[in-house]
Design a protein around this motif. Structure first.
Motif, PDB file in Angstrom:
ATOM      1  N   ARG A  31      63.503  57.193  33.991  1.00 43.24           N
ATOM      2  CA  ARG A  31      63.197  56.913  35.394  1.00 43.24           C
ATOM      3  C   ARG A  31      64.115  55.805  35.927  1.00 43.24           C
ATOM      4  NH1 ARG A  31      59.552  58.577  38.638  1.00 43.24           N
ATOM      5  NH2 ARG A  31      58.931  57.395  40.456  1.00 43.24           N
ATOM      6  N   ALA A  32      64.320  54.775  35.130  1.00 47.56           N
ATOM      7  CA  ALA A  32      65.191  53.669  35.553  1.00 47.56           C
ATOM      8  C   ALA A  32      66.603  54.165  35.823  1.00 47.56           C
ATOM      9  CB  ALA A  32      65.197  52.570  34.495  1.00 47.56           C
ATOM     10  N   ILE A  33      67.132  54.993  34.931  1.00 49.99           N
ATOM     11  CA  ILE A  33      68.499  55.487  35.098  1.00 49.99           C
ATOM     12  C   ILE A  33      68.612  56.366  36.337  1.00 49.99           C
ATOM     13  CG2 ILE A  33      70.265  56.949  34.038  1.00 49.99           C
ATOM     14  CD1 ILE A  33      69.227  55.756  31.315  1.00 49.99           C
ATOM     15  N   VAL A  34      67.631  57.226  36.577  1.00 48.58           N
ATOM     16  CA  VAL A  34      67.651  58.071  37.777  1.00 48.58           C
ATOM     17  C   VAL A  34      67.614  57.195  39.029  1.00 48.58           C
ATOM     18  CG1 VAL A  34      66.371  59.811  39.101  1.00 48.58           C
ATOM     19  CG2 VAL A  34      66.693  60.108  36.636  1.00 48.58           C
ATOM     20  N   LEU A  35      66.789  56.162  39.026  1.00 46.67           N
ATOM     21  CA  LEU A  35      66.731  55.251  40.180  1.00 46.67           C
ATOM     22  C   LEU A  35      68.063  54.528  40.379  1.00 46.67           C
ATOM     23  CD1 LEU A  35      63.152  53.799  39.677  1.00 46.67           C
ATOM     24  CD2 LEU A  35      63.934  55.130  41.653  1.00 46.67           C
ATOM     25  N   ALA A  36      68.705  54.127  39.299  1.00 41.97           N
ATOM     26  CA  ALA A  36      70.008  53.463  39.414  1.00 41.97           C
ATOM     27  C   ALA A  36      71.025  54.394  40.053  1.00 41.97           C
ATOM     28  CB  ALA A  36      70.484  53.008  38.042  1.00 41.97           C
ATOM     29  N   TYR A  37      71.073  55.660  39.585  1.00 43.91           N
ATOM     30  CA  TYR A  37      71.994  56.632  40.160  1.00 43.91           C
ATOM     31  C   TYR A  37      71.683  56.875  41.635  1.00 43.91           C
ATOM     32  CZ  TYR A  37      73.535  58.009  35.427  1.00 43.91           C
ATOM     33  OH  TYR A  37      74.039  58.033  34.165  1.00 43.91           O
ATOM     34  N   LEU A  38      70.402  56.985  41.959  1.00 41.96           N
ATOM     35  CA  LEU A  38      69.999  57.229  43.338  1.00 41.96           C
ATOM     36  C   LEU A  38      70.429  56.074  44.243  1.00 41.96           C
ATOM     37  CD1 LEU A  38      68.562  59.027  45.388  1.00 41.96           C
ATOM     38  CD2 LEU A  38      66.402  57.971  44.688  1.00 41.96           C
ATOM     39  N   GLY A  39      70.295  54.857  43.768  1.00 42.43           N
ATOM     40  CA  GLY A  39      70.757  53.702  44.547  1.00 42.43           C
ATOM     41  C   GLY A  39      72.250  53.777  44.821  1.00 42.43           C
ATOM     42  N   GLY A  40      73.020  54.179  43.807  1.00 43.91           N
ATOM     43  CA  GLY A  40      74.467  54.328  43.988  1.00 43.91           C
ATOM     44  C   GLY A  40      74.820  55.400  44.995  1.00 43.91           C
ATOM     45  N   VAL A  41      74.105  56.515  44.942  1.00 44.81           N
ATOM     46  CA  VAL A  41      74.342  57.603  45.900  1.00 44.81           C
ATOM     47  C   VAL A  41      74.020  57.129  47.312  1.00 44.81           C
ATOM     48  CG1 VAL A  41      73.510  59.873  46.664  1.00 44.81           C
ATOM     49  CG2 VAL A  41      74.077  59.494  44.258  1.00 44.81           C
ATOM     50  N   ARG A  42      72.903  56.457  47.471  1.00 47.91           N
ATOM     51  CA  ARG A  42      72.531  55.967  48.811  1.00 47.91           C
ATOM     52  C   ARG A  42      73.570  54.980  49.346  1.00 47.91           C
ATOM     53  NH1 ARG A  42      65.970  55.460  48.221  1.00 47.91           N
ATOM     54  NH2 ARG A  42      65.601  57.665  48.690  1.00 47.91           N
ATOM     55  N   LEU A  43      74.082  54.135  48.471  1.00 47.97           N
ATOM     56  CA  LEU A  43      75.106  53.194  48.920  1.00 47.97           C
ATOM     57  C   LEU A  43      76.350  53.946  49.377  1.00 47.97           C
ATOM     58  CD1 LEU A  43      75.701  50.156  49.211  1.00 47.97           C
ATOM     59  CD2 LEU A  43      76.831  50.293  46.999  1.00 47.97           C
ATOM     60  N   ARG A  44      76.772  54.952  48.631  1.00 47.54           N
ATOM     61  CA  ARG A  44      77.943  55.749  49.016  1.00 47.54           C
ATOM     62  C   ARG A  44      77.711  56.502  50.316  1.00 47.54           C
ATOM     63  NH1 ARG A  44      79.848  59.450  44.438  1.00 47.54           N
ATOM     64  NH2 ARG A  44      81.389  59.972  46.026  1.00 47.54           N
ATOM     65  N   GLN A  45      76.454  56.791  50.646  1.00 46.37           N
ATOM     66  CA  GLN A  45      76.129  57.459  51.907  1.00 46.37           C
ATOM     67  C   GLN A  45      76.127  56.468  53.074  1.00 46.37           C
ATOM     68  OE1 GLN A  45      72.362  59.105  50.558  1.00 46.37           O
ATOM     69  NE2 GLN A  45      73.163  61.176  50.847  1.00 46.37           N
ATOM     70  N   GLY A  46      76.260  55.183  52.772  1.00 43.47           N
ATOM     71  CA  GLY A  46      76.228  54.170  53.815  1.00 43.47           C
ATOM     72  C   GLY A  46      74.845  53.617  54.089  1.00 43.47           C
ATOM     73  N   ASP A  47      73.876  53.998  53.294  1.00 40.35           N
ATOM     74  CA  ASP A  47      72.493  53.538  53.459  1.00 40.35           C
ATOM     75  C   ASP A  47      72.274  52.301  52.574  1.00 40.35           C
ATOM     76  OD1 ASP A  47      69.786  53.190  53.793  1.00 40.35           O
ATOM     77  OD2 ASP A  47      69.210  55.113  52.893  1.00 40.35           O
ATOM     78  N   VAL A  48      72.771  51.172  53.039  1.00 33.94           N
ATOM     79  CA  VAL A  48      72.700  49.938  52.257  1.00 33.94           C
ATOM     80  C   VAL A  48      71.250  49.519  52.026  1.00 33.94           C
ATOM     81  CG1 VAL A  48      73.362  47.491  52.178  1.00 33.94           C
ATOM     82  CG2 VAL A  48      74.965  49.196  53.073  1.00 33.94           C
ATOM     83  N   ASP A  49      70.427  49.589  53.064  1.00 32.39           N
ATOM     84  CA  ASP A  49      69.018  49.214  52.909  1.00 32.39           C
ATOM     85  C   ASP A  49      68.308  50.132  51.918  1.00 32.39           C
ATOM     86  OD1 ASP A  49      69.257  47.110  54.705  1.00 32.39           O
ATOM     87  OD2 ASP A  49      68.658  48.335  56.418  1.00 32.39           O
ATOM     88  N   GLY A  50      68.576  51.422  52.007  1.00 32.41           N
ATOM     89  CA  GLY A  50      67.970  52.377  51.078  1.00 32.41           C
ATOM     90  C   GLY A  50      68.420  52.138  49.653  1.00 32.41           C
ATOM     91  N   ALA A  51      69.701  51.813  49.484  1.00 30.27           N
ATOM     92  CA  ALA A  51      70.234  51.523  48.150  1.00 30.27           C
ATOM     93  C   ALA A  51      69.547  50.290  47.566  1.00 30.27           C
ATOM     94  CB  ALA A  51      71.746  51.309  48.215  1.00 30.27           C
ATOM     95  N   MET A  52      69.406  49.272  48.370  1.00 34.94           N
ATOM     96  CA  MET A  52      68.783  48.036  47.865  1.00 34.94           C
ATOM     97  C   MET A  52      67.320  48.263  47.516  1.00 34.94           C
ATOM     98  SD  MET A  52      70.569  44.921  49.807  1.00 34.94           S
ATOM     99  CE  MET A  52      72.286  45.003  50.248  1.00 34.94           C
ATOM    100  N   ALA A  53      66.613  49.021  48.334  1.00 36.31           N
ATOM    101  CA  ALA A  53      65.207  49.319  48.036  1.00 36.31           C
ATOM    102  C   ALA A  53      65.096  50.113  46.734  1.00 36.31           C
ATOM    103  CB  ALA A  53      64.575  50.094  49.186  1.00 36.31           C
ATOM    104  N   THR A  54      65.988  51.075  46.547  1.00 35.52           N
ATOM    105  CA  THR A  54      65.968  51.884  45.332  1.00 35.52           C
ATOM    106  C   THR A  54      66.333  51.033  44.123  1.00 35.52           C
ATOM    107  OG1 THR A  54      66.558  53.834  46.614  1.00 35.52           O
ATOM    108  CG2 THR A  54      66.890  53.959  44.234  1.00 35.52           C
ATOM    109  N   TRP A  55      67.324  50.176  44.274  1.00 37.70           N
ATOM    110  CA  TRP A  55      67.703  49.306  43.157  1.00 37.70           C
ATOM    111  C   TRP A  55      66.606  48.291  42.840  1.00 37.70           C
ATOM    112  CZ3 TRP A  55      73.361  48.904  45.106  1.00 37.70           C
ATOM    113  CH2 TRP A  55      74.123  49.907  44.509  1.00 37.70           C
ATOM    114  N   ARG A  56      65.847  47.894  43.824  1.00 42.42           N
ATOM    115  CA  ARG A  56      64.698  47.013  43.563  1.00 42.42           C
ATOM    116  C   ARG A  56      63.701  47.751  42.659  1.00 42.42           C
ATOM    117  NH1 ARG A  56      64.418  45.079  48.315  1.00 42.42           N
ATOM    118  NH2 ARG A  56      63.290  46.824  49.210  1.00 42.42           N
TER     119      ARG A  56
END
Length: 102
Positions: A31-56
């Protein structure tokens, strides 16, 4: 993650969400690894807030896990967050990631 590497970030995000929803994905490391990948994808999409929430969420899940993949994800997240050093939450996440990694 293949979709992400191919540049299809929307499909990558969709598949990562599906992975999180799979019954039985209660193993914290996975689960942690999937969340880490998801945060990276969101950041690449330009969703900085979403990436930070996911990385949290990733940091919450990764705390106490000793894994090479989790350590690599922590390092990757910290490097990506350097570009957003002017954002207080980014600095907070980098500091928290350093504590989780140690």
């Amino acid at each position: 993650m293949i979709l992400s590497r191919l540049g299809d970030l929307d499909a990558a995000e969709e598949h990562l969400h599906l992975a999180l929803d799979i019954h039985g994905l209660d193993r914290r490391r996975t689960r942690a690894i999937v969340l880490a990948y998801l945060g990276g994808v969101r950041l690449r999409q330009g969703d900085v807030d979403g990436a930070m929430a996911t990385w949290r969420d990733f940091l919450d899940c990764a705390n106490g896990i000793r894994s090479v993949k989790v350590q690599a994800a922590l390092q990757d997240m910290r490097v990506r967050l350097r570009r957003h050093s002017g954002v207080p939450e980014a600095q907070e996440l980098r500091e928290r990631a350093a504590r989780v990694a140690s």
